[in-house]
Structures are given as structure tokens and as C-alpha cells.
Design an enzyme around this catalytic site. Structure first.
Site, mmCIF file in Angstrom:
data_model
loop_
_atom_site.group_PDB
_atom_site.id
_atom_site.type_symbol
_atom_site.label_atom_id
_atom_site.label_comp_id
_atom_site.label_asym_id
_atom_site.label_seq_id
_atom_site.Cartn_x
_atom_site.Cartn_y
_atom_site.Cartn_z
ATOM 1 N N ILE A 29 -7.970 16.126 -45.826
ATOM 2 C CA ILE A 29 -6.875 17.070 -46.127
ATOM 3 C C ILE A 29 -6.739 17.262 -47.632
ATOM 4 O O ILE A 29 -6.736 16.276 -48.394
ATOM 5 C CB ILE A 29 -5.573 16.534 -45.508
ATOM 6 C CG1 ILE A 29 -5.706 16.616 -43.982
ATOM 7 C CG2 ILE A 29 -4.349 17.297 -45.992
ATOM 8 C CD1 ILE A 29 -4.651 15.918 -43.221
ATOM 9 N N ASN A 154 -7.615 6.484 -54.941
ATOM 10 C CA ASN A 154 -7.155 7.136 -56.177
ATOM 11 C C ASN A 154 -8.298 7.538 -57.116
ATOM 12 O O ASN A 154 -8.189 8.536 -57.817
ATOM 13 C CB ASN A 154 -6.126 6.262 -56.895
ATOM 14 C CG ASN A 154 -6.633 4.872 -57.177
ATOM 15 O OD1 ASN A 154 -7.668 4.466 -56.643
ATOM 16 N ND2 ASN A 154 -5.923 4.139 -58.006
ATOM 17 N N LYS A 177 -17.954 1.677 -48.531
ATOM 18 C CA LYS A 177 -17.048 2.383 -47.620
ATOM 19 C C LYS A 177 -15.887 2.946 -48.421
ATOM 20 O O LYS A 177 -15.050 2.208 -48.931
ATOM 21 C CB LYS A 177 -16.492 1.434 -46.541
ATOM 22 C CG LYS A 177 -15.705 2.212 -45.479
ATOM 23 C CD LYS A 177 -14.682 1.390 -44.743
ATOM 24 C CE LYS A 177 -13.381 1.218 -45.442
ATOM 25 N NZ LYS A 177 -12.553 2.449 -45.569
ATOM 26 N N PRO A 178 -15.825 4.276 -48.541
ATOM 27 C CA PRO A 178 -14.691 4.869 -49.247
ATOM 28 C C PRO A 178 -13.428 4.741 -48.402
ATOM 29 O O PRO A 178 -13.503 4.454 -47.211
ATOM 30 C CB PRO A 178 -15.071 6.352 -49.369
ATOM 31 C CG PRO A 178 -16.430 6.512 -48.786
ATOM 32 C CD PRO A 178 -16.746 5.294 -47.991
ATOM 33 N N GLU A 180 -10.650 6.107 -46.076
ATOM 34 C CA GLU A 180 -10.786 7.202 -45.091
ATOM 35 C C GLU A 180 -10.049 8.461 -45.553
ATOM 36 O O GLU A 180 -10.310 9.549 -45.060
ATOM 37 C CB GLU A 180 -10.277 6.759 -43.724
ATOM 38 C CG GLU A 180 -8.788 6.591 -43.653
ATOM 39 C CD GLU A 180 -8.300 6.286 -42.242
ATOM 40 O OE1 GLU A 180 -7.567 5.308 -42.096
ATOM 41 O OE2 GLU A 180 -8.652 7.026 -41.312
ATOM 42 N N GLU A 251 -9.955 -6.244 -56.641
ATOM 43 C CA GLU A 251 -9.188 -5.446 -57.614
ATOM 44 C C GLU A 251 -7.974 -4.925 -56.877
ATOM 45 O O GLU A 251 -8.077 -3.971 -56.104
ATOM 46 C CB GLU A 251 -10.042 -4.280 -58.123
ATOM 47 C CG GLU A 251 -11.251 -4.682 -58.936
ATOM 48 C CD GLU A 251 -10.874 -5.300 -60.270
ATOM 49 O OE1 GLU A 251 -9.681 -5.283 -60.649
ATOM 50 O OE2 GLU A 251 -11.768 -5.837 -60.935
ATOM 51 N N CYS A 285 -3.583 1.714 -60.316
ATOM 52 C CA CYS A 285 -3.226 0.316 -60.065
ATOM 53 C C CYS A 285 -2.656 -0.377 -61.290
ATOM 54 O O CYS A 285 -1.791 -1.231 -61.186
ATOM 55 C CB CYS A 285 -4.462 -0.425 -59.594
ATOM 56 S SG CYS A 285 -5.855 -0.155 -60.693
ATOM 57 N N GLY A 455 -5.710 -10.048 -58.420
ATOM 58 C CA GLY A 455 -7.143 -9.980 -58.203
ATOM 59 C C GLY A 455 -7.932 -11.222 -58.551
ATOM 60 O O GLY A 455 -7.414 -12.194 -59.089
ATOM 61 N N GLU A 459 -14.349 -6.382 -63.086
ATOM 62 C CA GLU A 459 -15.327 -5.295 -63.043
ATOM 63 C C GLU A 459 -15.632 -4.891 -64.481
ATOM 64 O O GLU A 459 -14.896 -5.203 -65.417
ATOM 65 C CB GLU A 459 -14.770 -4.113 -62.244
ATOM 66 C CG GLU A 459 -14.588 -4.487 -60.782
ATOM 67 C CD GLU A 459 -14.424 -3.308 -59.842
ATOM 68 O OE1 GLU A 459 -13.478 -2.535 -60.027
ATOM 69 O OE2 GLU A 459 -15.251 -3.171 -58.918
#
Ligand code: NDP
Length: 485
Positions: A29, A154, A177-178, A180, A251, A285, A455, A459
């Protein structure tokens, strides 16, 4: 060539698009209108199996490829991403609703930075020689094997690259896996990596919600899980990974403090607070959502903040003039409006905003509450929307104690022109990613991640290498072996 919002197929596995329409249907969407712009299917067990087996096969070969060659492919992918930045940004804007003004500079570009940076490091991932008298030892930096990346909605492109680039540089394979809610752009990252020469199977993308993520995390063939998401999800994924003694990077969320002292440059402090609360409509975040303002500067700060927020232009995120987009979904808008209602009910003073404009799309106005106290819900819970809480303080010691009185520890910022104070305060703040007279910068050269419940691991930067590789130690005896019998 602009990208179609409808992808060729739902998943990208073993170098090609794959469909299995037996998987649950997911409607994509556009957050600015509520229109359905694409349909994909969640991965079925057969799709997951294909992703895992192709990744394992490819990783065994990739681990033997010299670092220079791995790096060359990643850097080529970075170049392709930069060349296609506009098309990737448009797609990211369709998917997330973030203004094109933002996606053009913060998403594919940040992903490209990660591919370039880790591409550059790949050739220098060496072990060390350790002399032990006449004997000696050495270490070998080895890949972990099959890594799983799970993303939030995000920064879909950025997260796909921040996880994929170090994983691949170290010789691993990744299944990503992004979220959904935003499934589109990770598929383009996979396409580009393979176009740049990445062997098939090394970067697979599968769609789905938590159940697909869960199936990947618990697969015994997976060695590492890197999640970007909320603390509650982090707790579940960490526990599932612990069952299999897997490596993790977590994270997670935050409720970060931003401290503005009386001697701060008020325009810069207001600018930092705007960046740290309203960029990406507050869906970041590391946002500094608890803005502690010393009483001597409070009225000037609030006045300038309210004035500058009049410059927020809500509207079609594809319009170059729009600088404030909708939230990602109706559910997120309802959640944020619930927090705004709670802020009012608990007695915080609404300075500006607070409404969800009529019309299509999931917009919420940039909202500022003043006179917020530490115990109010809006000062305690991560809202993940455009809601700033301004709290008063008197002294340095007091504000440090209050800033640290949270289970979160992702970020923290200080605005002051007294540099000794800036460093003294930052040293005492319990947070992984900190800022002095700035907010929310995330260059790939600096480690990024949280302390406390925000976390595990880091990264970006060289620090990420530790989380995508392991050391093998080898002891070498030069003389005879002495044994007791
Ligand atoms: P969620 O925690 O809801 O989801 C994160 C991802 O985990 C999604 O892909 C989700 O799938 C998946 N997931 C959910 N349950 C499971 C499970 N049991 N096993 C495996 N995977 C699962 O986060 P959001 O997407 O709502 O993102 C917002 C949150 O992310 C905020 O708390 C924010 O602070 C945090 N975040 C942290 C960042 C950081 O670097 N520290 C950066 C960006 C965001 P699905 O959603 O498809 O169901």
C-alpha cells in the site's frame, strides 16, 4: 527507466525471480494515498527451502573467492546503485511514503556507501601471526556461513545493504526478509548485486511476515541472525536464535535523550531536534524523542521550534517540495494518534500539531508536547512517529540521571557550546550512538548500534566485521611433541 511498483515476482532466489502463489497474499500500500501498488506472496516452506539450499551451495564456493574479487563485485554494485539512485528512490517512496526529497539522499545512497565501504575492506580481512617462542600460531578470519537478515519498514534499502554488504564481504551468504509492509526495494538490491557479478544464491530475498522470519531464524542450517526491529520482536528472535546457539546482531528500538543546555546555539539545537524527531515522519530508531531543555533557554527553544515547524510541507511525497510524508501504514497512524491522546490525557502541553489531517494517506502532523514529565507514557515508550516530548531540567547531574533512567540505550545527543561539558556529558550517557551539536548522522565509517535493551552488536564500520566472521586459531609446533607416556 522507472521501476514498476509490481515486482516481476515475490522472491529473488538463486539469481532469479521466483513465485509461489500458494503463499499468503500481501498487498503493498502506498502510504500517501492508501492505494494498492503491488501484490506479493509470503514465502511457502518450499520457497524457504530453495532459498536455504541455494545459499548454502553458493556460500561454499564464495568462501574460497579472494577478498579482492568479493570487494570488486560489491563496489560495482555500489556504482550501479548510485547510477540508479533516482529510480530506486522513487520506488522507496512508493513503498514507504517517505518524501522523495529524503529518499534521494538517505536510502539507496546509504546502501551504496555500505557496499563500497565493505567492498573496500574485503581484501584486508586477515588474521595475525603470533610468535610463541620457537613455536608459533596464526589466526584465520573465516565466514560464519549462512546469515539471515530481517528488516524493519523505515529504511528498507538501507537495511538490506547494511546487513548484506558486511555479510558478503566476509564470505557469507545472506537470506534477507524485508518487512511485509515494505517488500519492494530489497528485491532491487538483490537484482543489482547479481548484475554486478555476485554468484547466484548468495543474496536471496524472501517475503513474508513474522512466521517466515521465524522459520529462517530456527533453521538449523542458519549460523547468524541480524534483526532490525522493535525490542519485543528482538526478544523473541534472540531467544529463538539462542536455542540454536547462533550469532546475533540486534538493532532495536529507542527512546533517546537529546540534551539542550542554556549555552547552546538555539538554531542548531532546534535544527537537531527537528532532524531527530521529524525526519522520515519520526520513524527512525535513533530519534532523540526525549528533548531535555535547560530552563534558561526553554522559551526561546519552543518559540523557534514552533516557528520552524511551520516550514513542514505535508503532501504528495513524490512532489519535490514535500518535506514531510505520511506514516507507513494506517496501523502505525492509529498507534501514534493513541500516544498523542495519551499525552493530552496525562497533562502534557500541546505546543503544535496533534492532528491527523483528513483525506487519503496516513499523515500525522509534526507534534510537540512541552512540560512533559519523566513518568508520562509519551516520555517512556517508543512512539515511532512525529511526536516530540520536551522536558525541562535545571542541572547537568540531574539531566544525566534522568536521561539514563530508561531500559533503552540506542542514541543520545548534547547541544552546548561548552566543549568540555559536551564530552563530559556524553561519556556518562548510556547509549551506543551519540552526537555532539548534531543529531542522527549515520556514516558507514562509524559503528552504529545500541546498548542496554536497544541492541546487541554493531552495524557499519570495521566493528561489523566482528559480527559476520569468526576466528580460527592454529597452533604450530616446530619441534618434537613431549607426552607424559
Ligand atoms: P518489528 O519488530 O515489528 O518487525 C521487524 C521485523 O521482524 C519485520 O520484518 C517483522 O516481520 C519481523 N518479525 C516479526 N516477528 C518475528 C519473529 N517472531 N521472528 C522473526 N521475524 C519477525 O519492527 P517494525 O518493522 O515495526 O519496525 C519498527 C521498529 O524497528 C522500531 O522499534 C524501531 O526502533 C526499530 N528499528 C531499529 C533500528 C536500529 O537500527 N536500531 C532501525 C530501524 C528500526 P513483519 O513486520 O513483516 O511481520
Amino acid at each position: 527507466m522507472a521501476y514498476d511498483t509490481q515486482p516481476t515476482a515475490s522472491h529473488f532466489i538463486d539469481g532469479a525471480y521466483v513465485e509461489d502463489s500458494a503463499g499468503e497474499k500481501i498487498e503493498v500500500i502506498h502510504p500517501a494515498t492508501g492505494a494498492v501498488i503491488a501484490r506479493v506472496h509470503a514465502a511457502t516452506p518450499a520457497v524457504i527451502e530453495q532459498a536455504v539450499t541455494s545459499a548454502l551451495r553458493a556460500q561454499a564456493e564464495w568462501a574460497r573467492v579472494p577478498g579482492t574479487e568479493r570487494g570488486r563485485i560489491l563496489r560495482r554494485a555500489a556504482d550501479l546503485m548510485r547510477e540508479r539512485n533516482r529510480d530506486l528512490s522513487v520506488l522507496e517512496t512508493w513503498d514507504t511514503g517517505k518524501p522523495l526529497q529524503e529518499t534521494l539522499v538517505a536510502d539507496a545512497t546509504s546502501g551504496a556507501d555500505a557496499l563500497e565501504y565493505f567492498g573496500g575492506l574485503a581484501a584486508s580481512l586477515t588474521g595475525e601471526h603470533v610468535q610463541l617462542g620457537e613455536n608459533w600460531g596464526y589466526t584465520v578470519r573465516e565466514p560464519l556461513g549462512l546469515c539471515v537478515g530481517i528488516g524493519a519498514w523505515n529504511y528498507p534499502t538501507q537495511i538490506a545493504c547494511w546487513k548484506g554488504a558486511p555479510a558478503l564481504a566476509c564470505g557469507n551468504a545472506m537470506i534477507f526478509k524485508p518487512s511485509e509492509v515494505t517488500p519492494l526495494c530489497a528485491l532491487k538490491v538483490a537484482e543489482i548485486l547479481h548484475e554486478a557479478g555476485l554468484p547466484a544464491g548468495l543474496y536471496n530475498v524472501v517475503q513474508g511476515a513474522g512466521a517466515v522470519g521465524g522459520a529462517l531464524v530456527t533453521d538449523p542450517r542458519v549460523e547468524k541472525v541480524s534483526l532490525t526491529g522493535s525490542v519485543p520482536t528482538g526478544r523473541r528472535v534472540y531467544a529463538a536464535a539462542a536455542e540454536g546457539i547462533k550469532h546475533v546482531t540486534m538493532e532495536l528500538g529507542g527512546k533517546s535523550p537529546l540534551l539542550v543546555f542554556d549555552d547552546a546555539d538555539v538554531e542548531n539545537a532546534v535544527g537537531g531536534a527537528i532532524l531527530g524527531n521529524f525526519y522520515s515522519s519520526g520513524q527512525v530508531c535513533s530519534n532523540g524523542t526525549r528533548v531535555f531543555v535547560q530552563t534558561g533557554i526553554k522559551e526561546r527553544f519552543l518559540t523557534r521550534l514552533a516557528e520552524r515547524l511551520k516550514g513542514a510541507i505535508l503532501g504528495d511525497p513524490m512532489d519535490g517540495a514535500t518535506n514531510f510524508g505520511p506514516l507507513v501504514s494506517q496501523a502505525q497512524r492509529e498507534k501514534v494518534m493513541g500516544y498523542i491522546a495519551e499525552g493530552r490525557a496525562e497533562g502534557a502541553r500541546l505546543v503544535t500539531g496533534g492532528a491527523a489531517p483528513d483525506g487519503p494517506g496516513f499523515f500525522v502532523e509534526p507534534t510537540v508536547f512541552a512540560d512533559v514529565t519523566d513518568s508520562m507514557t509519551i516520555a517512556q515508550e517508543e512512539i515511532f512517529g512525529p511526536v516530540m516530548a520536551v522536558l525541562d531540567f535545571e542541572t547537568e547531574d540531574e539531566v544525566i540521571a534522568r536521561a539514563n533512567a530508561t531500559d533503552f540505550g540506542l542514541s543520545a545527543g548534547v547541544f552546548t557550546t561548552d566543549f568540555a561539558r559536551a564530552h563530559r556529558v556524553i561519556r556518562q550517557l548510556q547509549a551506543g550512538s551519540c552526537f555532539i551539536n548534531s543529531y542522527n548522522d549515520a556514516p558507514v565509517e562509524l559503528p552504529f548500534g545500541g546498548s542496554k535493551r536497544s541492541g546487541v552488536g554493531r552495524e557499519n564500520a570495521r566493528a561489523a566485521i566482528e559480527h559476520y566472521s569468526q576466528l580460527k586459531s592454529v597452533y604450530v609446533r616446530m619441534g618434537d611433541v613431549e607426552a607424559p607416556f
